[in-house]
Scaffold this motif. Sequence first.
Motif, short mmCIF file in Angstrom:
data_model
loop_
_atom_site.label_atom_id
_atom_site.label_comp_id
_atom_site.label_asym_id
_atom_site.label_seq_id
_atom_site.Cartn_x
_atom_site.Cartn_y
_atom_site.Cartn_z
N LYS A 94 -4.75 1.80 -1.66
CA LYS A 94 -4.93 0.67 -0.76
C LYS A 94 -3.88 0.68 0.35
O LYS A 94 -2.83 1.32 0.23
CB LYS A 94 -4.86 -0.65 -1.53
CG LYS A 94 -5.97 -0.83 -2.55
CD LYS A 94 -5.90 -2.17 -3.23
CE LYS A 94 -7.00 -2.31 -4.28
NZ LYS A 94 -8.34 -2.30 -3.67
N MET A 95 -4.18 -0.06 1.42
CA MET A 95 -3.24 -0.24 2.52
C MET A 95 -2.33 -1.44 2.24
O MET A 95 -2.62 -2.27 1.37
CB MET A 95 -4.00 -0.50 3.83
CG MET A 95 -4.89 0.63 4.30
SD MET A 95 -5.94 0.11 5.69
CE MET A 95 -4.71 -0.52 6.84
N SER A 96 -1.25 -1.53 2.99
CA SER A 96 -0.44 -2.74 2.97
C SER A 96 -1.16 -3.83 3.78
O SER A 96 -1.95 -3.54 4.68
CB SER A 96 0.94 -2.48 3.58
OG SER A 96 1.66 -1.56 2.78
N ASP A 104 1.66 3.60 2.07
CA ASP A 104 1.63 3.93 3.49
C ASP A 104 3.02 3.68 4.08
O ASP A 104 3.94 3.23 3.38
CB ASP A 104 0.56 3.11 4.23
CG ASP A 104 0.62 1.61 3.91
OD1 ASP A 104 1.71 1.12 3.56
OD2 ASP A 104 -0.42 0.93 4.03
N GLU A 129 -5.68 -6.87 1.66
CA GLU A 129 -6.35 -6.00 0.70
C GLU A 129 -6.59 -6.77 -0.60
O GLU A 129 -5.82 -7.66 -0.97
CB GLU A 129 -5.47 -4.78 0.38
CG GLU A 129 -5.46 -3.73 1.49
CD GLU A 129 -6.61 -2.76 1.36
OE1 GLU A 129 -7.52 -2.99 0.55
OE2 GLU A 129 -6.59 -1.74 2.08
N GLY A 176 0.81 -1.20 0.00
CA GLY A 176 0.00 0.00 0.00
C GLY A 176 0.85 1.26 0.00
O GLY A 176 2.06 1.21 0.25
#
Length: 327
Positions: free
Chosen positions: A106-108, A80, A127, A78
Amino acid sequence: MYDFLSIGDTSHNVFLEMTDDTVHINCRKNDENCEICFSWADKIPVKALHDTIGGNSANAAVSFARLGLKTALYTHVGKDDQGERIVKTLQADNIDTDFVVTDNDKMSNFSTVINLHGERSILVYHEHRHYAFPKIEPAKWIYLSSMGEGSESIFPDICAYTEQHQANLCYQPGTFQLKLGSAPAAELLRHTKVFMVNKEEAEMYLGIEKTEDFRQHLDGILALGPKIALVTDGTKGAYVSDGNEYIYLGIIEEAPRNEATGAGDSFSSAFAAALSHGKTLGEAMLWGQAQASSCIQQVGPQAGLLPQSEIEAILAAHPGLQPEPMR
C-alpha cells in the motif's frame, strides 16, 4: 512505561498557499456554508508550497514529545519514500516508532491542503488499512484519533489495554469515527477519560441541531460515558466540563492566524498533557490555548508545537487570559 501512546493514521501533506486573485470564497447567509472556487480547466498559480507530515495522532505525538513526555505512536505507512520520511521525521522528535507498521502493498496516506486567509480546505487520500492493536508496554495515557474504516475492530483491545494498565484514554474522533457514531463505540466511550471535538463535530456526533448552548454539547457527550468533555469553537474559544465544573476560555486574539491545520490537535494534545501533569481543567485549557496560538502562526500542524517552557512563557505574557465559569 510510556507517558503517552498515540494511535491513529499518519499522512504526507502538501500545503498550497493561495491568493485572492486566483481563488475566491463564496458564502451564503451569515458567512455560513462557504465554498472555495477557482477556474475550471485552468492552471492555478500557487503563492507558496510547504511539504510536511501530519495526521491527528501523529500531530498529538509530536506535541507530547516536545512537551517532554515519553511517547510512542501506533500507525500505518506505505512502503514508499513518504513512509520512510514519516518514520524519520517522527524519530527526529524522539517518538518511539517501534509500532509503526509498514504495509508493503500500500501507499502512504496523502493530503493536499489549500490555504487561504489562514483557513484550510483539505483533499484527503486514505489507503484502506488492516488494523491490529500491537502488544505494547504500559502507557499512562492513550490518545486515539483519526483512523479509517475497520478501525473499530481494535476498540475492544484498546478498552482491555486501558483496564489492564489503568491507562487514561483520550478520544478525539476523526472523520470516519464521527460518521461511525456513538453506538458502535459505546464500550470505548465508557472507558474514555477525555472526549475532544470541535463544535460542528459535537453536533454531528450527538445528532443535534446547531446551537450556541454549549452545555447541551458538553452534557450530551458526558451522557455517553466520558469523564471529561472538551469542545473547541475556533476563534470563539473552547469549553470543557467534567459534570461538576463548566469552564470557558477565550483565545489569544493578537496571535496571527497564518494557517489553521492542526489547531484542534495542538489544543487537545496540550490539554491532555497538562492533565497528565496533574493540572486542573482550567490550567489544562490554558496549555491548550497557548499551544494552539503557536500552531496557527506556522504552516502545517507541527511546526509551531512548543515545549513546556515556551507554553509557560506565552501564558506569563498574557495574564489576562483566564478560564471562567460558563454562563
